[in-house]
Write an enzyme that holds these catalytic residues in place. Structure first.
Site, mmCIF file in Angstrom:
data_model
loop_
_atom_site.group_PDB
_atom_site.id
_atom_site.type_symbol
_atom_site.label_atom_id
_atom_site.label_comp_id
_atom_site.label_asym_id
_atom_site.label_seq_id
_atom_site.Cartn_x
_atom_site.Cartn_y
_atom_site.Cartn_z
ATOM 1 C CE1 TYR A 33 -2.055 3.407 2.445
ATOM 2 C CE2 TYR A 33 -3.672 2.565 0.891
ATOM 3 C CZ TYR A 33 -3.240 3.557 1.757
ATOM 4 O OH TYR A 33 -3.983 4.704 1.920
ATOM 5 N NE ARG A 58 5.238 -15.953 -3.911
ATOM 6 C CZ ARG A 58 3.906 -15.890 -3.882
ATOM 7 N NH1 ARG A 58 3.201 -16.763 -4.582
ATOM 8 N NH2 ARG A 58 3.294 -14.990 -3.144
ATOM 9 N NE ARG A 116 16.849 -11.313 0.487
ATOM 10 C CZ ARG A 116 15.780 -11.995 0.069
ATOM 11 N NH1 ARG A 116 14.668 -11.348 -0.195
ATOM 12 N NH2 ARG A 116 15.834 -13.294 -0.093
ATOM 13 C CB ILE A 148 -5.802 -10.386 5.777
ATOM 14 C CG1 ILE A 148 -4.447 -10.383 6.484
ATOM 15 C CG2 ILE A 148 -6.033 -11.731 5.077
ATOM 16 C CD1 ILE A 148 -4.307 -11.430 7.578
ATOM 17 N NE ARG A 235 -14.539 22.355 -15.632
ATOM 18 C CZ ARG A 235 -14.770 22.437 -16.935
ATOM 19 N NH1 ARG A 235 -15.107 21.344 -17.608
ATOM 20 N NH2 ARG A 235 -14.692 23.588 -17.566
ATOM 21 C CG HIS A 236 -16.222 26.733 -12.380
ATOM 22 N ND1 HIS A 236 -16.967 26.929 -13.523
ATOM 23 C CD2 HIS A 236 -14.950 26.529 -12.790
ATOM 24 C CE1 HIS A 236 -16.157 26.864 -14.578
ATOM 25 N NE2 HIS A 236 -14.926 26.617 -14.159
ATOM 26 C CG ASN A 242 -17.216 27.602 -18.549
ATOM 27 O OD1 ASN A 242 -17.643 27.350 -17.420
ATOM 28 N ND2 ASN A 242 -15.935 27.491 -18.864
ATOM 29 N NE ARG A 285 -13.899 29.793 -14.080
ATOM 30 C CZ ARG A 285 -12.792 30.512 -14.162
ATOM 31 N NH1 ARG A 285 -12.743 31.740 -13.687
ATOM 32 N NH2 ARG A 285 -11.690 29.982 -14.725
ATOM 33 C CD GLU A 305 -8.322 26.023 -15.242
ATOM 34 O OE1 GLU A 305 -7.581 25.415 -14.430
ATOM 35 O OE2 GLU A 305 -9.025 25.420 -16.076
ATOM 36 C CG LEU A 329 5.089 25.618 -30.450
ATOM 37 C CD1 LEU A 329 5.851 26.832 -29.938
ATOM 38 C CD2 LEU A 329 6.076 24.497 -30.786
ATOM 39 C CG HIS A 370 -10.863 26.653 -11.932
ATOM 40 N ND1 HIS A 370 -11.714 27.649 -12.314
ATOM 41 C CD2 HIS A 370 -10.466 26.971 -10.678
ATOM 42 C CE1 HIS A 370 -11.824 28.540 -11.343
ATOM 43 N NE2 HIS A 370 -11.078 28.153 -10.331
ATOM 44 C CE1 TYR A 407 -2.203 -4.626 -3.138
ATOM 45 C CE2 TYR A 407 -1.914 -3.115 -1.301
ATOM 46 C CZ TYR A 407 -1.791 -4.378 -1.840
ATOM 47 O OH TYR A 407 -1.260 -5.395 -1.100
#
Lengths: 448, 455
Positions: A33, A58, A116, A148, A235-236, A242, A285, A305, A329, A370, A407
Site C-alpha cells: 500500500y 515469485r 537480506r 488481509i 468544477r465550478h 464558458n 465561479r 485555474e 506548440l 477548474h 491499493y
C-alpha cells in the site's frame, strides 16, 4: 543540462545518485500500500519512480501457489527460488536506473532479516545508490485482519480459496516470517537512513535523512492515513465565459451554472457526509458555486485555474488567429507547454502539491475547482501519466467521488442533470506548426 | 489558503491567508536539559511560523526568572534542594503561562512556544492541565543530546553572552553552567514511548540525526515537524542578491522579463569574482526563470538551478509600467497599495503575502542546504530577507535591497549575521519609499513623491 532544468518546475537534483526505497515488515503491514502510494506521489511530482514487488516475481517463477508451506523457513527449494526472485528484482532495479533514467526504485518485499537487508545495501553501495528503509510495524490484530480482507483475498494466490481458507493460510504465512523477523535496530543500524512507521502512523522514528527527496518522502509518509473517507471533485458551475467558448478569466456563473450550484448543494446534503470540508479557488465561479452550499468553505489561491497568460479570455478561434504557432506548440506537448506569461500543466502540478498534501491529511473533502486543476488532481488519484493528464475528461456539472480502496481509488461519477457546454478539446490529428486553421480548430467544442 | 470566518479576523478579500491553520491555539512546549538547543529551536520556529503568517510568540521562562531574581549568583539557585529557588522558578513558570493564556485568548495569537527545561513529568502534567482548561492543543518538542562537543559549542555560542554571566570569565562561566546542567540531570524524565504514548511530540536526538514523532494531530503540527526535520546547525552562509541591472530597471518600469544592461553584465562579472574570492566549498546557485537572473548566473560559469517560484512578484495589469503610468491609469490602485503594501494584490497579479506563500518551499530548501547563492528579484529578496532577519509584514515590503549588492547571511547564536557587500558597479535605485500621503484622493505629485529617478 540547463534545458532539462528549465523544463522542470521542481529543482529536484536529477544528476544526483538514484535512491532505493526498501520496504521492511511482516506480511499485511501495508508495505505494498505504501509502496504504490509513494510511487504514485513521486511520479506525479515529477520524480521518475518505479515499484518492484518481489511477490510478483515469485508468482511468475512459481506459477501456482499451493499454501503457506512455501514460506516455511526450512523449505530449501522455496528459499532458493525466493532468493533468486529478489536477485532478479534487484537486477531490474539496476536496469531501471541505468537504462530508463529512473530516479527512485521502491523495493517492495518483507526484507525482514538483517541478512537480506545487507545484501541489498551491498548491491546499492557497489552501484552508488542511496538507500532509504521504510519499516512498517503493527501488532494490532484488527488492522492486520482488515488488511488481509482488503487486499489478500483478492490476490492471485487465493483465487481458488474461500475467505476462511485464505485467512487461515495467510495467518500461517505470517508466522513463517515471524520467527526470523529482525526489525531495524536503532543501535546496530544507527548509520542507516530509515523511517519506522508504528501502528499505521501513530508514531514514527526517523533516522539520518540524507537529502531533499528523503525529506519529502518522510513528510509524505507522515501525512497519509488509512481512515476511510471520500474526496469529492467538482468544477465550478458553468460560467459566462464558458458559454462563449473563452478560456480563463474570472467570470461569474451562468443561470445554468447557478442551477448546478443548487443541485450540488442538494447532492452533498443527500450524501450525508460526516464533517465535510469544502475548498474553492479564489475565483468568482468556484466561490459562487460554494456559496450555494450554505456551509463554511476555504479558499485556496493554489486552486486557481491555469494561467493562460496572453491567451486569457480568448476563444480557441482567436488563439488560432493571433498565435497559431503557440496553438500548435501546445498541441504538441500540452503537459509541458507554458502559455506566454502564463503557466504549464507542469507548473500547475507544482503549485497543487500542497493541496494534495493537505488532501492526504484530511478526511472528507469537496474540492470545487477548474478544468485543468481538476485534471491534475485526478491524475494524482488515478495515477495517470503526464501525457494523459491534460486530456482527462472533466465535464462541467459532474461530481466525481473518489474513495480509496485496497491499493487504489474507486471512482463514482455523478452528472447532476443540469445541461452545460462542453469545454473539452481533444488533441487534433494535425499538430504541425504549419497546419491550416481548419485542422487546428477541428476539435474545438461548440459554443456561442 | 484563506479560511472562512474567524471571529478574530477581518473578513476582507485580501485577508491574511494563514490566520486559521488550526481551529484552536497550539502550545508548543520545549523539553530538555540546558544547552540542548531549546531556545535556538524556539526562536527559529517562532520566526518561521510568523513569516508564513501564523501569529506566534515565544515565552522564555529563563527571562521571567531573570526579571524576578535581578542578579544571578551561581548554579546553586538551580539545586533541587534549594526551596527558595524552586518557589521562584515555579512562580516564573506560572507567570509565563499566564502570559501565554493572554496571548492566545486575547491578543490573537495562534501558537505560543513555552521555552523552558520542562524536564519532569510533573511539570509537564501541570502544563497539560493548563492547556486543557484553556482549550489549547499541546505539542512537545524535546531535544536530547549527549555529545559533549555539541554541548560545549552551545555553551560557548549562547551561554557565555547571557546576562547571567556578564561578570564571569569564560572558564568560570563554563564551569558554573556545567554544574547547572547537573542540577537538572537527576530529575530528568525524558518523554517515554510508553508512559507518554498519548501525548503529541517530536523528540529530536543528536541535533537531528534521529527523530521520534508521536501523534501528530493536525496541519500545523505536521508543518512544525517538517520544519524541525529540515533545519540544521552546520555552519554555512547564504548569499542573496538581485539580478544585475536590467533594461526595464533603467527605464523605471516594474516587472517584465528584460535582459541586462551593460552595467548589469558588469555586475555579473564582479559577482563571479566575488564568489571566487569567498572560496566557498560546494556553493549551490539558484536563479528564477526570468532572463535577468539567468543572465547574471551565466556569468558565474558554474551550474545553477532555476526555480519558477523565485520569479519576481507578478504585477498583473501593471506589468512593465512606470510608477508615473500606474498613477495615470490606476490612481486608486496605486494608493491602495501604499496603504497596505504587504497584502495589496495587483489586479491579475500577486501580493507580497502571495509571494511569501510561494517562497515557502525555497525557505525550506534553504534550511536543508548549506552554502547557497540566490540570484533573485527585489520583492522576492525582501521576502527572503524578512524570513532570515525576522522582519514583520509591515517592514517587509520596504526593506532596502539595492541592485549590485550582495547580502551575506551567516547564522550565529540565535540569529543571523548580515554583511552587505556592494560590488561597486553603479545602478539605478529601484526603491520607492512609502509616501506620506496614501489617501486615494491625493494629488499626482503626492503619489509620485518617492519615485526614484530613471530615464
Amino acid at each position: 543540462s540547463v534545458s532539462d532544468v528549465v523544463l522542470s518546475a521542481l529543482p529536484l537534483p536529477f544528476c544526483n545518485s538514484p535512491t532505493m526505497i526498501v520496504m521492511v515488515g511482516l506480511p499485511a503491514r501495508g508495505k505494498t500500500y505504501i509502496s504504490k502510494k509513494l510511487t504514485r506521489y513521486l511520479n506525479w511530482i515529477g520524480v521518475p519512480t518505479k515499484m518492484f514487488n518481489v511477490g510478483q516475481y515469485r508468482r511468475e517463477a512459481v506459477k501456482i501457489y499451493k499454501n503457506f508451506e512455501f514460506f516455511k523457513p526450512d523449505n530449501e527449494e522455496a528459499m532458493r527460488i525466493r532468493k533468486a526472485c529478489a536477485a532478479a528484482a534487484l537486477k531490474d532495479v539496476a536496469a531501471y536506473f541505468s537504462k530508463e533514467q529512473g530516479q527512485v526504485a521502491v523495493f517492495d518485499a518483507t526484507n525482514t532479516t538483517r541478512e537480506r537487508r545487507t545484501v541489498i545495501l551491498s548491491y546499492a553501495k557497489e552501484r552508488g545508490y542511496k538507500v532509504f528503509f521504510v519499516e512498517s510495524i503493527c501488532d494490532d490484530p484488527e488492522i492486520i485482519a482488515e488488511n488481509i480482507k482488503q487486499v489478500k483475498f483478492g490476490s492471485p494466490d487465493y483465487v481458488d480459496r474461500n475467505v476462511d481458507e485464505a485467512m487461515e493460510d495467510f495467518v500461517q504465512r505470517i508466522d513463517c516470517y515471524r520467527a526470523s523477523y529482525m526489525p531495524i535496530d536503532d543501535e546496530k543500524d544507527r548509520k542507516l537512513s530509515y523511517i519506522k512507521i508504528f501502528d499505521v502512523g501513530s508514531r514514527y522514528l526517523v533516522n539520518r535523512v540524507q537529502d531533499h527527496i528523503q525529506s519529502r518522502i518522510v513528510y509524505y509518509l507522515m501525512n497519509i492515513h488509512v481512515t476511510p473517507r471520500s474526496i469529492y471533485l467538482s468544477r465550478h458551475g458553468e460560467s459566462e465565459l464558458n458559454l462563449s467558448g473563452r478560456i480563463g478569466g474570472d467570470s461569474g456563473l451562468s443561470p445554468r451554472g447557478q442551477k448546478y450550484a443548487n443541485a450540488l448543494a442538494a447532492f452533498i446534503h443527500g450524501q450525508n457526509i460526516r464533517e465535510l470540508k469544502v475548498w474553492t479557488s479564489h475565483m468568482k465561479r468556484t466561490i459562487q458555486t460554494a456559496e450555494a452550499l450554505g456551509v463554511q468553505y476555504e479558499q485556496w489561491k493554489a486552486l486557481n485555474e491555469i494561467d493562460a497568460g496572453v491567451c486569457e479570455e480568448l476563444t480557441y478561434e482567436e488563439i488560432q488567429q493571433n498565435l497559431p504557432q503557440e496553438f500548435a506548440l501546445r498541441d504538441q506537448d500540452k503537459y509541458r507547454y507554458r502559455y506566454p506569461k502564463g503557466e504549464s500543466y507542469e507548473d500547475l502540478v507544482h503549485r497543487l502539491e500542497p493541496v494534495i498534501m493537505e488532501l492526504e491529511r484530511q478526511e472528507n473533502v469537496l474540492v470545487i475547482c477548474h478544468q485543468a486543476v481538476f485534471r491534475c488532481l485526478l491524475a494524482y488519484f488515478l495515477d495517470k501519466p503526464a501525457d494523459e493528464l491534460p486530456y482527462l475528461r472533466c465535464p462541467l456539472h459532474t461530481v466525481l467521488k473518489l474513495t480509496p480502496i485496497a491499493y487504489g481509488c474507486k471512482v463514482e461519477s455523478f452528472f447532476l442533470n443540469i445541461e452545460a457546454v462542453n469545454t473539452h478539446r481533444e488533441r487534433p490529428v494535425n499538430v504541425d506548426v504549419n497546419r491550416n486553421p481548419e485542422d487546428a480548430l477541428q476539435t474545438v467544442p461548440d459554443h456561442i | 489558503m484563506m479560511r472562512g470566518c474567524s471571529s478574530r479576523t477581518k473578513i476582507a478579500q485580501n485577508q491574511d491567508r494563514a490566520v486559521c491553520m488550526t481551529n484552536c491555539p497550539t502550545l508548543i512546549v520545549t523539553v530538555g536539559l540546558p544547552a540542548r538547543g531549546k531556545t535556538y529551536i524556539s526562536k527559529k520556529l517562532t520566526r518561521y511560523l510568523n513569516w508564513i503568517g501564523v501569529p506566534t510568540r515565544e515565552f522564555n521562562v529563563g527571562q521571567y526568572r531573570r526579571e524576578c531574581v535581578k542578579i544571578y549568583k551561581s548554579f546553586e539557585f538551580f539545586r533541587p534542594d534549594n526551596e527558595e529557588g524552586l518557589k521562584i522558578r515555579r512562580q516564573c513558570a506560572s507567570a509565563a503561562l499566564n502570559d501565554v493564556r493572554q496571548y492566545l485568548t486575547e491578543e490573537g495569537g495562534q501558537v505560543a512556544v513555552f521555552d523552558a527545561t520542562n524536564t519532569t513529568r510533573e511539570r509537564r502534567e501541570t502544563i497539560i492541565q493548563f492547556a486543557e482548561q484553556n482549550g489549547f492543543k499541546v505539542f512537545f518538542v524535546e531535544s536530547v543530546c549527549e555529545d559533549p562537543d555539541v554541548i560545549q559549542e552551545n555553551i560557548v555560542q549562547v551561554k557565555l553572552g547571557s546576562p547571567d554571566y556578564t561578570n564571569c570569565n569564560t572558564e568560570e562561566a563554563v564551569e558554573d553552567f556545567m554544574k547547572r546542567i547537573k542540577c537538572y540531570e537527576n530529575s530528568y524524565e525524558t518523554l517515554d514511548e510508553v508512559l507518554d504514548r498519548d501525548l503529541s511530540y517530536i523528540k529530536i536526538m543528536d541535533v537531528g540525526q534521529r527523530y521520534l514523532v508521536n501523534r501528530v494531530l493536525d496541519h500545523i503540527q505536521s508543518r512544525i515537524v517538517y520544519y524541525l526535520m529540515n533545519i540544521h546547525i552546520t555552519p554555512r552562509s547564504i548569499y542573496l542578491c538581485r539580478h544585475g541591472e536590467s533594461e526595464l530597471n533603467v527605464n523605471g518600469r516594474i516587472g517584465g522579463d528584460s535582459g541586462l544592461t551593460p552595467r548589469g553584465k558588469e555586475f555579473g562579472k564582479k559577482l563571479s569574482q566575488f564568489i571566487l574570492e569567498q572560496g566557498i566549498s560546494d556553493l549551490k546557485v539558484w536563479t528564477s526563470q526570468m532572463k535577468r537572473t539567468i543572465q547574471t548566473a551565466e556569468a558565474l560559469n558554474v551550474p545553477y538551478e532555476q526555480w519558477k517560484v523565485l520569479n519576481e512578484i507578478d504585477a498583473g495589469v501593471c506589468e512593465e509600467m512606470m510608477y508615473e503610468e500606474i498613477q495615470d491609469h490606476y490612481p486608486l490602485e496605486f494608493a491602495l497599495r501604499d496603504q497596505d503594501k504587504y497584502r495589496y494584490r495587483y489586479p491579475k497579479g500577486e501580493s507580497y503575502e502571495d509571494l511569501v506563500q510561494r517562497l515557502e518551499p525555497v525557505i525550506m530548501e534553504l534550511e536543508r542546504q548549506e552554502n547557497v547563492l540566490v540570484v533573485c528579484h527585489q520583492a522576492v529578496m525582501r521576502c527572503l530577507l524578512a524570513y532570515f532577519l525576522d522582519k514583520t509584514a509591515e517592514e517587509l515590503p520596504y526593506l532596502k535591497c539595492p541592485l549590485h549588492t550582495v547580502l551575506k547571511l551567516t547564522p550565529v547564536a540565535y540569529g543571523c549575521k548580515v554583511e552587505s557587500i556592494s560590488l561597486n558597479v553603479d545602478a539605478v535605485d529601484t526603491h520607492r519609499e512609502r509616501p506620506e500621503n496614501v489617501n486615494i484622493h491625493r494629488t499626482t505629485q503626492d503619489a509620485l513623491q518617492t519615485v526614484p529617478p530613471h530615464l
